[in-house]
Design an enzyme around this catalytic site. Structure first.
Site, mmCIF file in Angstrom:
data_model
loop_
_atom_site.group_PDB
_atom_site.id
_atom_site.type_symbol
_atom_site.label_atom_id
_atom_site.label_comp_id
_atom_site.label_asym_id
_atom_site.label_seq_id
_atom_site.Cartn_x
_atom_site.Cartn_y
_atom_site.Cartn_z
ATOM 1 N N SER A 10 -3.624 4.083 -5.496
ATOM 2 C CA SER A 10 -2.211 4.302 -5.194
ATOM 3 C C SER A 10 -1.741 5.603 -5.811
ATOM 4 O O SER A 10 -1.768 5.763 -7.040
ATOM 5 C CB SER A 10 -1.363 3.152 -5.732
ATOM 6 O OG SER A 10 0.015 3.485 -5.640
ATOM 7 N N HIS A 35 -3.550 4.677 -0.838
ATOM 8 C CA HIS A 35 -2.390 3.787 -0.744
ATOM 9 C C HIS A 35 -1.128 4.544 -1.140
ATOM 10 O O HIS A 35 -1.081 5.187 -2.194
ATOM 11 C CB HIS A 35 -2.606 2.587 -1.672
ATOM 12 C CG HIS A 35 -1.554 1.533 -1.570
ATOM 13 N ND1 HIS A 35 -1.584 0.539 -0.609
ATOM 14 C CD2 HIS A 35 -0.440 1.307 -2.305
ATOM 15 C CE1 HIS A 35 -0.532 -0.253 -0.772
ATOM 16 N NE2 HIS A 35 0.184 0.197 -1.797
ATOM 17 N N ASP A 37 2.929 4.051 -1.828
ATOM 18 C CA ASP A 37 4.012 3.109 -2.103
ATOM 19 C C ASP A 37 5.353 3.778 -1.867
ATOM 20 O O ASP A 37 5.724 4.707 -2.596
ATOM 21 C CB ASP A 37 3.928 2.625 -3.554
ATOM 22 C CG ASP A 37 2.759 1.683 -3.794
ATOM 23 O OD1 ASP A 37 2.675 0.662 -3.089
ATOM 24 O OD2 ASP A 37 1.940 1.969 -4.685
ATOM 25 N N MET A 70 8.267 -0.525 0.770
ATOM 26 C CA MET A 70 9.114 -1.397 -0.051
ATOM 27 C C MET A 70 10.559 -0.937 0.142
ATOM 28 O O MET A 70 11.216 -0.440 -0.778
ATOM 29 C CB MET A 70 8.678 -1.316 -1.517
ATOM 30 C CG MET A 70 7.355 -2.003 -1.776
ATOM 31 S SD MET A 70 6.765 -1.791 -3.473
ATOM 32 C CE MET A 70 5.840 -0.269 -3.269
ATOM 33 N N MET A 139 1.481 -9.061 -3.318
ATOM 34 C CA MET A 139 1.925 -8.415 -4.546
ATOM 35 C C MET A 139 1.522 -9.268 -5.744
ATOM 36 O O MET A 139 1.832 -10.452 -5.800
ATOM 37 C CB MET A 139 3.439 -8.211 -4.534
ATOM 38 C CG MET A 139 3.945 -7.258 -3.458
ATOM 39 S SD MET A 139 3.204 -5.604 -3.564
ATOM 40 C CE MET A 139 3.725 -5.093 -5.211
ATOM 41 N N ASP A 177 -2.124 -5.921 -4.607
ATOM 42 C CA ASP A 177 -1.409 -4.725 -5.056
ATOM 43 C C ASP A 177 -0.640 -5.037 -6.334
ATOM 44 O O ASP A 177 0.342 -5.771 -6.313
ATOM 45 C CB ASP A 177 -0.444 -4.268 -3.954
ATOM 46 C CG ASP A 177 0.256 -2.955 -4.282
ATOM 47 O OD1 ASP A 177 0.056 -2.422 -5.390
ATOM 48 O OD2 ASP A 177 1.017 -2.464 -3.425
#
Length: 221
Positions: A10, A35, A37, A70, A139, A177
């Site tokens: 990430s 990844h 976010d 998110m 999550m 994650d």
């Protein structure tokens, strides 16, 4: 469901002044996915970066771009993330009013779609969409910040998703994650995880390629 587990570093934990260099170091070590976010400061109590960050990451590598939204109202931003290079977009069940519509909207752009779910949300809420998605993002911390500790009960949730997949003959990948480290990555794989997101575990290391190789060895041994 994948032939071997996938490591997805990430970039939330990367040094953005050296983003391209650090992504290349991660892929040199064998990272298969990158990844991203995306945080809006509303759905989660933090703001990260937007489509420009995804585009910058995409320019640095030819690896699969795994983008985790998110954010509220993700449908309004789907196209911009697709144009930035996303190969897969995941939306939170808690953040959308019409989950099937959001998943269909993502797939209309010819990319893969995933659903993400927070630690305290019942897995039953995503049951109706499991036939439609390519990925379930489980999550294992409360979303919003990097560097948090893995919630141990997540292992049971991974197993439950894996059992459901096998029982119903489905093909979605299970992504974990949050808080994935050298100490717990193998337990996640053993429980049924296919994709392991690692942020601080990768980018806080002094030698990023070596750390990636070590994580991959732990999860595939």
């Amino acid at each position: 469901m994948s032939a071997s587990p996938i490591l997805a570093p990430s970039i939330l934990a990367a040094d953005f002044t050296r983003l391209g260099e650090q992504i290349r170091q991660a892929t040199e070590g064998g990272a298969q996915w990158i990844h991203c976010d995306i945080m809006d400061g509303h759905f989660v109590p933090n703001i990260s970066y937007g489509a420009m960050g995804v585009d910058a990451a995409n320019q640095a590598t030819d690896r699969f771009m795994d983008v985790h939204l998110m954010i509220f109202n993700p449908d309004s931003y789907t196209e911009s993330f697709v144009k930035a290079g996303a190969d897969l977009l995941s939306v939170h069940v808690e953040a959308v009013a019409h989950l099937h519509r959001s998943i269909q909207h993502i797939k209309s752009f010819g990319i893969q779609a995933g659903v993400a779910i927070n630690p305290a949300t019942s897995l039953s809420l995503i049951d109706p969409i499991l036939e439609e998605v390519d990925l379930v993002v489980l999550m294992s911390v409360n979303p919003g910040f990097g560097g948090q500790k893995f919630i141990p009960s997540s292992l049971g949730r991974i197993q439950a998703l894996a059992d459901t997949r096998a029982r119903r003959g489905l093909s979605y990948k299970i992504e974990v994650d949050g808080g994935v480290t050298l100490d717990n990555i193998r337990s996640c794989v053993d429980a049924g995880a296919d994709v392991l997101v690692a942020g601080s575990s990768v980018f806080a290391a002094n030698d990023i390629p070596s750390r990636v190789r070590e994580l991959i060895t732990r999860m595939t041994a």
